[in-house]
Design an enzyme around this catalytic site. Sequence first.
Site, PDB file in Angstrom:
ATOM      1  CB  ALA A 285      -0.872  -0.008   1.250  1.00  0.00           C
TER       2      ALA A 285
ATOM      3  N   GLY B 223       0.625  -5.228   0.585  1.00  0.00           N
ATOM      4  CA  GLY B 223      -0.529  -5.214  -0.319  1.00  0.00           C
ATOM      5  C   GLY B 223      -0.207  -5.826  -1.670  1.00  0.00           C
TER       6      GLY B 223
ATOM      7  CD  GLU C 165      -2.493  -7.874   2.255  1.00  0.00           C
ATOM      8  OE1 GLU C 165      -3.145  -8.190   3.274  1.00  0.00           O
ATOM      9  OE2 GLU C 165      -2.144  -6.701   1.992  1.00  0.00           O
TER      10      GLU C 165
ATOM     11  CD  GLU D 236       1.523  -6.091   5.123  1.00  0.00           C
ATOM     12  OE1 GLU D 236       0.826  -6.148   4.093  1.00  0.00           O
ATOM     13  OE2 GLU D 236       2.392  -6.944   5.383  1.00  0.00           O
TER      14      GLU D 236
HETATM   15  N1  T1G Z   1       4.599   3.485   0.113  1.00  0.00           N
HETATM   16  C1  T1G Z   1       5.069   4.724  -0.175  1.00  0.00           C
HETATM   17  N2  T1G Z   1       6.386   5.012  -0.451  1.00  0.00           N
HETATM   18  C2  T1G Z   1       7.220   3.979  -0.449  1.00  0.00           C
HETATM   19  C3  T1G Z   1       6.802   2.656  -0.163  1.00  0.00           C
HETATM   20  C4  T1G Z   1       5.423   2.426   0.121  1.00  0.00           C
HETATM   21  N3  T1G Z   1       4.949   1.206   0.393  1.00  0.00           N
HETATM   22  N4  T1G Z   1       7.886   1.852  -0.229  1.00  0.00           N
HETATM   23  C5  T1G Z   1       8.929   2.644  -0.556  1.00  0.00           C
HETATM   24  N5  T1G Z   1       8.544   3.917  -0.688  1.00  0.00           N
HETATM   25  C6  T1G Z   1       9.391   5.073  -1.060  1.00  0.00           C
HETATM   26  C7  T1G Z   1      10.487   5.343  -0.037  1.00  0.00           C
HETATM   27  O1  T1G Z   1      10.040   6.162   0.995  1.00  0.00           O
HETATM   28  C8  T1G Z   1      11.539   6.034  -0.899  1.00  0.00           C
HETATM   29  O2  T1G Z   1      11.159   7.369  -1.044  1.00  0.00           O
HETATM   30  C9  T1G Z   1      11.399   5.339  -2.241  1.00  0.00           C
HETATM   31  O3  T1G Z   1      10.089   4.750  -2.244  1.00  0.00           O
HETATM   32  C10 T1G Z   1      12.408   4.256  -2.478  1.00  0.00           C
HETATM   33  O4  T1G Z   1      12.358   3.391  -1.360  1.00  0.00           O
HETATM   34  C11 T1G Z   1      -2.992  -3.399   3.304  1.00  0.00           C
HETATM   35  C12 T1G Z   1      -1.386  -1.558   4.439  1.00  0.00           C
HETATM   36  C13 T1G Z   1      10.356  -1.811  -1.545  1.00  0.00           C
HETATM   37  C14 T1G Z   1      12.213  -2.961  -0.414  1.00  0.00           C
HETATM   38  O5  T1G Z   1       6.364  -2.059   4.047  1.00  0.00           O
HETATM   39  O6  T1G Z   1      10.618  -2.053   2.139  1.00  0.00           O
HETATM   40  O7  T1G Z   1       0.796  -2.898   2.256  1.00  0.00           O
HETATM   41  O8  T1G Z   1      13.067   8.453   0.103  1.00  0.00           O
HETATM   42  O9  T1G Z   1      14.690   3.859  -0.556  1.00  0.00           O
HETATM   43  O10 T1G Z   1      16.004   0.498  -0.807  1.00  0.00           O
HETATM   44  O11 T1G Z   1      -1.487  -5.004   3.908  1.00  0.00           O
HETATM   45  O12 T1G Z   1      11.165   0.552  -0.020  1.00  0.00           O
HETATM   46  O13 T1G Z   1      13.055   8.225  -2.372  1.00  0.00           O
HETATM   47  O14 T1G Z   1      11.428   9.775  -1.234  1.00  0.00           O
HETATM   48  O15 T1G Z   1      13.326   1.998   0.447  1.00  0.00           O
HETATM   49  O16 T1G Z   1      15.159  -0.051  -3.119  1.00  0.00           O
HETATM   50  C15 T1G Z   1       3.913  -2.723   3.126  1.00  0.00           C
HETATM   51  C16 T1G Z   1       8.137  -0.773   2.208  1.00  0.00           C
HETATM   52  C17 T1G Z   1       3.129  -1.454   3.167  1.00  0.00           C
HETATM   53  C18 T1G Z   1       7.439  -2.052   1.929  1.00  0.00           C
HETATM   54  C19 T1G Z   1      12.636  -0.910  -1.823  1.00  0.00           C
HETATM   55  N6  T1G Z   1       5.094  -2.534   2.314  1.00  0.00           N
HETATM   56  N7  T1G Z   1       9.208  -0.508   1.268  1.00  0.00           N
HETATM   57  O17 T1G Z   1      13.787  -0.590  -1.104  1.00  0.00           O
HETATM   58  O18 T1G Z   1      14.178   1.812  -1.906  1.00  0.00           O
HETATM   59  S1  T1G Z   1       1.732  -1.613   4.238  1.00  0.00           S
HETATM   60  C20 T1G Z   1       6.256  -2.207   2.868  1.00  0.00           C
HETATM   61  C21 T1G Z   1      10.390  -1.171   1.348  1.00  0.00           C
HETATM   62  C22 T1G Z   1       0.597  -2.539   3.358  1.00  0.00           C
HETATM   63  C23 T1G Z   1      -1.556  -3.769   3.305  1.00  0.00           C
HETATM   64  C24 T1G Z   1      -0.695  -2.830   4.082  1.00  0.00           C
HETATM   65  C25 T1G Z   1      11.469  -0.723   0.405  1.00  0.00           C
HETATM   66  C26 T1G Z   1      11.624  -1.618  -0.835  1.00  0.00           C
HETATM   67  P1  T1G Z   1      12.238   8.516  -1.132  1.00  0.00           P
HETATM   68  P2  T1G Z   1      13.704   2.783  -0.730  1.00  0.00           P
HETATM   69  P3  T1G Z   1      14.891   0.404  -1.766  1.00  0.00           P
END
Ligand code: T1G
Length: 675
Positions: A63, A102, A105, A125
Site C-alpha cells: 500500500a 498489499g 496480497e 506490515e
Molecule cells: N509506500 C510509499 N512510499 C514507499 C513505499 C510504500 N509502500 N515503499 C517505498 N517507498 C518510497 C520510499 O520512501 C523512498 O522514497 C522510495 O520509495 C524508495 O524506497 C494493506 C497496508 C520496496 C524494499 O512495508 O521495504 O501494504 O526516500 O529507498 O532500498 O497489507 O522501499 O526516495 O522519497 O526503500 O530499493 C507494506 C516498504 C506497506 C514495503 C525498496 N510494504 N518498502 O527498497 O528503496 S503496508 C512495505 C520497502 C501494506 C496492506 C498494508 C522498500 C523496498 P524517497 P527505498 P529500496
Amino acid sequence: MTSPITTTRQGDVLIITSDNPPVNALGAAVRQGIQAGIQEAAGDDSIKAVVITCAGKTFFAGADITEFGKPMQEPSLPVLVDEIEALDKPVIAAVHGTALGGGCEVALASHYRIAVPSAKFGLPEVKLGILPGAGGTQRMPRVAGVEVALEMATKGDPISASQAQAAGLVDRLATEGNLVADAVAFGQEVIGKPVSRSSERPVTVDATVFEKFRAANAKRFRGMDAPNTIVDLIEQTAGKPYAEGVQAERMGFMKLIMGTQSAALRHIFFAERKAAKIDGIAEDIALRDIKRVGVIGAGTMGGGISMNFLTAGVPVTIVEMAQEALDRGTGVIRKNYEATAAKGRMTAEQVEGAMGLLTPTLDFDALGECDLIIEAVYENMDVKKDIFGKLDKIAKPGAILASNTSYLNIDEIAAATSRPQDVLGLHFFSPANVMKLLEIVRGAKTADDVLATAMAVSKKIRKVAVIAGVCYGFIGNRMLMPRQVEANKMLLEGATPEQIDKVHVAFGMPMGPFQMADLAGVDIGWHRDPNRIENIRDALAAEGRWGQKKSAGFYDYDEKRTPSNSPRVAELIAEWREKLNVPAHEITEEEIVVRPLYTMVNEGALILAEKMAQRASDIDVVWVYGYGWPPYRGGPMFWADTEGLKKIVEGLEKYGFEVAPLLREKAEKGEKFNK
Ligand code: T1G
C-alpha cells in the site's frame, strides 16, 4: 493526470501493467486503474484471461504508506483484492522484484502466481506496526499453510521465489527477463479451467502450532503489539469462513494503525530514508569513485569495517604494524565469514570470493592505491594525528581520509593534513560488520562531494547512515553520556544495577546500562591505573571486574554468562556512598525513566540547536539502529513528542536539570521535535 495503469492485449489475454515509480506503491490511482482493468476484462467476452504485472524495478511493494491517515479513496485495497479474486476468468500475477504487503496480497488474490527466480515475497506490515490488512492473514494460511503465514506475517522478512514455490505460494517460475511472455503463456494454458480462489481453500492446522510459535518467539515479540495481534488473529480465524476472518482482520488492522507503535514504526521507516538526504547538497552532485578501500588497524573494528567492503565486493588493503597482529586480524575475518557460511547464509565460494579481495600488508605506503582510507586504531589523538600526517604524504590526490573515532575532534585530525576538505569521520558501531548504523561526521572543511560519496558508500555496504557534526561523542555517544551519568548517580543514591536495568528492559531496550557495560567491558575507556580510583567503575576495573569476559562486573556471571546480583558490588556501592557522603533515598521507576531518558532528550535538543544533527528524526535513527532503542517507540525525540514536551520539561525541572532552550521553547509553543 495519466493513470499509472495501462492495459494491453496479447490475443485473448489482457495485460494490466502498473508503472508507478519508484516501487509501484498501491496508491489510489493504481488501485483505480487495476479495478478498471478487471472491470474491462469482466465486461469483454473476448478476454479469456488477465495478467497483472508491473514495470520498473519491482512488483507492487505494498500500500502507499504516505496515504495512511488520509481520507481513503475508493476502491480500498481489501475491496480491490476481492474483486480480482471474484473475476470468473483466470488472473495471473506476474512477479519480479519484491511483492510486499498489499502487493503480496494482490498476488494472493490472483488465481495463479508466476515469478522470476530473483523475485521475493513478503508481508512486512508488522515492521510498520500493523498487520496485512487486505486479506493477507486469511489467504496466506490457505495458500502456504499456517506456519509459513505466521513466519512471514509476524517477522516481516521476505522469502525467495523458490521458497515461495516450495510453500505453494508460487505456481510457476518464469525465465528472468521473459516474465510477461511466460505469464501470458501460463494464462493461455489455464483458460477455460475453473479458477482457483485461495479464499475458498480450507485452513488445515494443528492447534498446538500457535502455542509453540508463541513460546519460540516470546522474547522477540516482547512489548510489540503487532506480532502478538497477528498470531491471535490467525489462530482465532483458522477454520472460520473467509468473510468472517477478514472482518476480524480489518478490526485488528484499524486498532493497530491508530496505535502509537505503528506511528513510531512508520516514523522510523521514513526517518531512515530521510537521513540519507544531506541538506544543502544537490542529490546529483558528482561523487568520487571508490574502487579500493584502505583500512588502518586489523583489530576488532578494523576487521569488521573491512568485512563490510569485502562483502560488498570492494577490494580492501588492510595495514598493521606487526605481522602477528595482521595475521590475527585476517584470521578473525575468515573465522567470521566461515561462521556465517556454517549458518547457511554464505556459500564457501562467497567466503573465498570475499577473502580474495583482502590484501593484508605491513607496508603503509600500499595505501597510496586506495580511494577511501579508514583509520581504525585505538582512541588517542596524538596517534591519530600522526597517522593522518603520514597519510597526507602517501595518499593519492582526491582520496577520502576517514577516522573511525567514536569521540575525538575530526577538525583537529583534519588539521594534521594539507587536505582537510578530504577528511571526515566514519563512526562504525561494534561489531562493525553487523551493526547497521554509521555516523558520518562532517568536519568544518569537509567537501560536499566527500560527504555525498560517504553517504553513497554507506548504502553500498548496506548501512543506515546519519550525518553528525563535530562535537564530543557526535550524536549517539554524546546522548549516551547523560544516561550513564544519571544511572551511576542513582546507584550511589540507593538504586541497584538490577533495578535500573529492569526499568530499561521493561521500556523495551535489549538491556540496561549496567548489563551493557558488562557486555562491552567495564574496562573500556578505563585509565588502567588500579591505584587511581575515582568512582565505582574505577573500583570495579581495579578489582578486575571487567564484565562478562571476566565473569564479574556490575553483576556476577556463571559459566553460561547468566547474571546474578553481586554482594561485592553492593558492598562497593555502599562504601562509595559513604565515602562521598551521598544520602540514599527510595528511587522510583518514574525517576529511573526521567533521569536517564529525559536527560538524553534534553541533550538531543542541544545537539539540534547546535546543528550537530540535521533533524530530530536523524537522532531517532541513530538510537534505533545503534543503541537498541525500541523501534516501536520511534527513537528518543519521537518518544519525547509522544510523552509531550511539556511533561519532559516538568520532569527535568523536578530533578533539577537545566532545560535546553530549544526544548523549553517547543514545549511552551506546544510544538514537537518531529513535525
Ligand atoms: N509506500 C510509499 N512510499 C514507499 C513505499 C510504500 N509502500 N515503499 C517505498 N517507498 C518510497 C520510499 O520512501 C523512498 O522514497 C522510495 O520509495 C524508495 O524506497 C494493506 C497496508 C520496496 C524494499 O512495508 O521495504 O501494504 O526516500 O529507498 O532500498 O497489507 O522501499 O526516495 O522519497 O526503500 O530499493 C507494506 C516498504 C506497506 C514495503 C525498496 N510494504 N518498502 O527498497 O528503496 S503496508 C512495505 C520497502 C501494506 C496492506 C498494508 C522498500 C523496498 P524517497 P527505498 P529500496
